[in-house]
Design an enzyme around this catalytic site. Sequence first.
Site, PDB file in Angstrom:
ATOM      1  N   VAL A  44      -3.926 -40.610 103.892  1.00 44.57           N
ATOM      2  CA  VAL A  44      -3.063 -40.216 103.176  1.00 44.57           C
ATOM      3  C   VAL A  44      -3.544 -40.459 101.503  1.00 44.57           C
ATOM      4  O   VAL A  44      -4.018 -41.211 101.069  1.00 44.57           O
ATOM      5  CB  VAL A  44      -1.781 -41.099 103.399  1.00 44.57           C
ATOM      6  CG1 VAL A  44      -0.652 -40.861 102.291  1.00 44.57           C
ATOM      7  CG2 VAL A  44      -1.450 -41.142 104.732  1.00 44.57           C
ATOM      8  N   CYS A  45      -3.301 -39.432 100.722  1.00 41.17           N
ATOM      9  CA  CYS A  45      -3.620 -39.287  99.266  1.00 41.17           C
ATOM     10  C   CYS A  45      -2.917 -40.385  98.609  1.00 41.17           C
ATOM     11  O   CYS A  45      -1.812 -40.196  98.569  1.00 41.17           O
ATOM     12  CB  CYS A  45      -3.505 -38.193  98.710  1.00 41.17           C
ATOM     13  SG  CYS A  45      -3.651 -38.043  96.890  1.00 41.17           S
ATOM     14  N   VAL A  46      -3.595 -41.010  98.031  1.00 38.84           N
ATOM     15  CA  VAL A  46      -2.846 -42.514  97.228  1.00 38.84           C
ATOM     16  C   VAL A  46      -2.113 -41.925  96.083  1.00 38.84           C
ATOM     17  O   VAL A  46      -1.127 -42.326  95.949  1.00 38.84           O
ATOM     18  CB  VAL A  46      -4.015 -43.552  96.858  1.00 38.84           C
ATOM     19  CG1 VAL A  46      -5.253 -42.891  95.876  1.00 38.84           C
ATOM     20  CG2 VAL A  46      -3.241 -44.687  96.200  1.00 38.84           C
TER      21      VAL A  46
ATOM     22  N   ALA B 198       0.878 -40.410  97.624  1.00 40.28           N
ATOM     23  CA  ALA B 198       1.630 -41.136  98.041  1.00 40.28           C
ATOM     24  C   ALA B 198       2.643 -42.076  97.244  1.00 40.28           C
ATOM     25  O   ALA B 198       3.745 -42.214  97.162  1.00 40.28           O
ATOM     26  CB  ALA B 198       0.820 -41.969  99.076  1.00 40.28           C
TER      27      ALA B 198
END
Lengths: 119, 119, 123, 123, 98, 98
Positions: B77-79, B82
């Site tokens: 999941v892209c930080v 997110a």
Amino acid sequence: MKFAILINEGPYQHQATDTAFLFCKAALAKGHEIRRVFFYHDGVNNSSSLTEPPQDDRNIVQRWSKLAEEHKLDLVVCVAAALRRGIKDENLAPGFRISGLGQLVEAGIEADRLVTFGD
Amino acid sequence: MKFAILINEGPYQHQATDTAFLFCKAALAKGHEIRRVFFYHDGVNNSSSLTEPPQDDRNIVQRWSKLAEEHKLDLVVCVAAALRRGIKDENLAPGFRISGLGQLVEAGIEADRLVTFGD
Amino acid sequence: MSEGTVKKFMFVNRKAPYGTIYALESLEVVLISAAFDQDVSLVFMDDGVFQLKKGQQTKGIENKNFSPTYRALDGYDIEKLYVEQESLEARGLTEDDLLVDVTVLPKAEMGKLMETMDVVLSF
Amino acid sequence: MSEGTVKKFMFVNRKAPYGTIYALESLEVVLISAAFDQDVSLVFMDDGVFQLKKGQQTKGIENKNFSPTYRALDGYDIEKLYVEQESLEARGLTEDDLLVDVTVLPKAEMGKLMETMDVVLSF
Amino acid sequence: MLHIVNKSPLERNALDACLRVAQGGALLLTEDAVYAATRGNAAVEKITAAMAGMKVYVLGPDLDARGMSDRLIEGVTSVGYDGFVDLVAEYPTNQSWL
Amino acid sequence: MLHIVNKSPLERNALDACLRVAQGGALLLTEDAVYAATRGNAAVEKITAAMAGMKVYVLGPDLDARGMSDRLIEGVTSVGYDGFVDLVAEYPTNQSWL
């Protein structure tokens, strides 16, 4: 005049919630009443207390919470849409409450105008 | 063959993540490797541990967690995306991990094919 | 104030089913509105007409087939279903392809009908 | 295995800025890709050409103006920017309206360029 | 290359953009894009014209979900998710026209 | 009634649908729809034709954001968020063509 607002898209991904927010601010500044803001579809994601945008960007969730506090706004998040998307009391930002779709229909009945913002 | 998958939309709102899931299942069944599934934009919402769809509907998040467990998938999941949308370790479903966009580029380099699912 | 107030609600459905959730979640609002004894009209235009297509089988996409619900609207006293004629024609559909009885209106008539409403919600 | 591998990456931008976040978040991927020493091309077509429009002022919509970042791409050695000619024309824009120097390609040339890529990401 | 379109041809410009630019290869229609290859849809002409230069596929489960399986136009091949995987494997590059 | 469109005219069919069905009243273009009222855009003809039957407005802040303020076509009125509010108040009903 009494307005009701329906927001169908989440924060950041679509401009819809930005436009809705600036519309609400302008309506309040003109002395109108916002009877209720109802969050449906991905719009429920506007109420997540866990969002943390970059420092140089607007904080969409906090902005709603603050506006709600200042003007005693009723921010209602649809329970069915919220459950589907992982919004619960534990990650609900201040000023929002979770309730049923009936609150949207009721707002449509009681307000003079219902305006929809979405995609 | 090594596949990488990019998912840009959240669960339920768009079919993109359903199609991506069924694509992954079919690829695995054929003996292909899924090098990584990267969640970007609203796609990060697929990793929320708090979603609770109706009983008679598919559980999109759990379905990903289960597939990850069975096939040792790397669900990233892209930080930045997110944080913007309120996905953090505290509401991250099993099998997902939060990391940087470099993981997407790396997957594009290392995989034989990158397939994007979005809106 | 809402006690006894009857408004004309119109729900405009313009999106295809399954590609997005709007069709399904719109239907949920419609069903709720019935409980409020409002004057409810449903409009299907553009890709929204596909929501009413007969023969939907969603097993292959592992999604819930909600199309039978349109047949149940009758039981909720939701009987005003309008479909735009031009939208049907552009998609090669006729009334026979639809799950429920509807009133087909040409575009200008649809526009006039909208003008008579109190609240219009578009999905 | 990624050590030393250089692939041809193309990022296809087809959406207008601000209406959705795709343009901004696409730019974030592009900047990261530079750190991996890949062969990066950016394509702007359809409403994506609007991303490069000069004179964006976002104060009124309380949104971040990220358009100056396109001017900074050069510093990241991202120099291959392509714009589809037909898309510009349909929007009344010319190269002079754009923030950065680009190569304008007619549709067929754009299609041929795509065929030479290893990885195409579309936003 | 393999071009993937998942948007209705009458709602969005994705199919138009793809067909304007694509230089042969294959086109796979998924999700709401499957309507483009169904009899009577205003977009059918575009698909028919495209078939001169590229192979056209449609994702069968999406056709079924929409109740359109019996309306697939001739010359378009219906595939399952496994066929989708095969197409991605067959063509060295692919692009999703979002 | 007040018709509100927020989609680019070259990407989606929302403006077309609105103009096909609308019976007079007013049209407000917001977000990506503002491009429809800018010089040289392929949708300008539609807006010009629509002006015969309805008043056309555009949300100024959205034009500014997109760097298009100096390209607004004649006959279209630019309003701020307060003008948006006034339009909603002025017309008994409104519809967002999503």
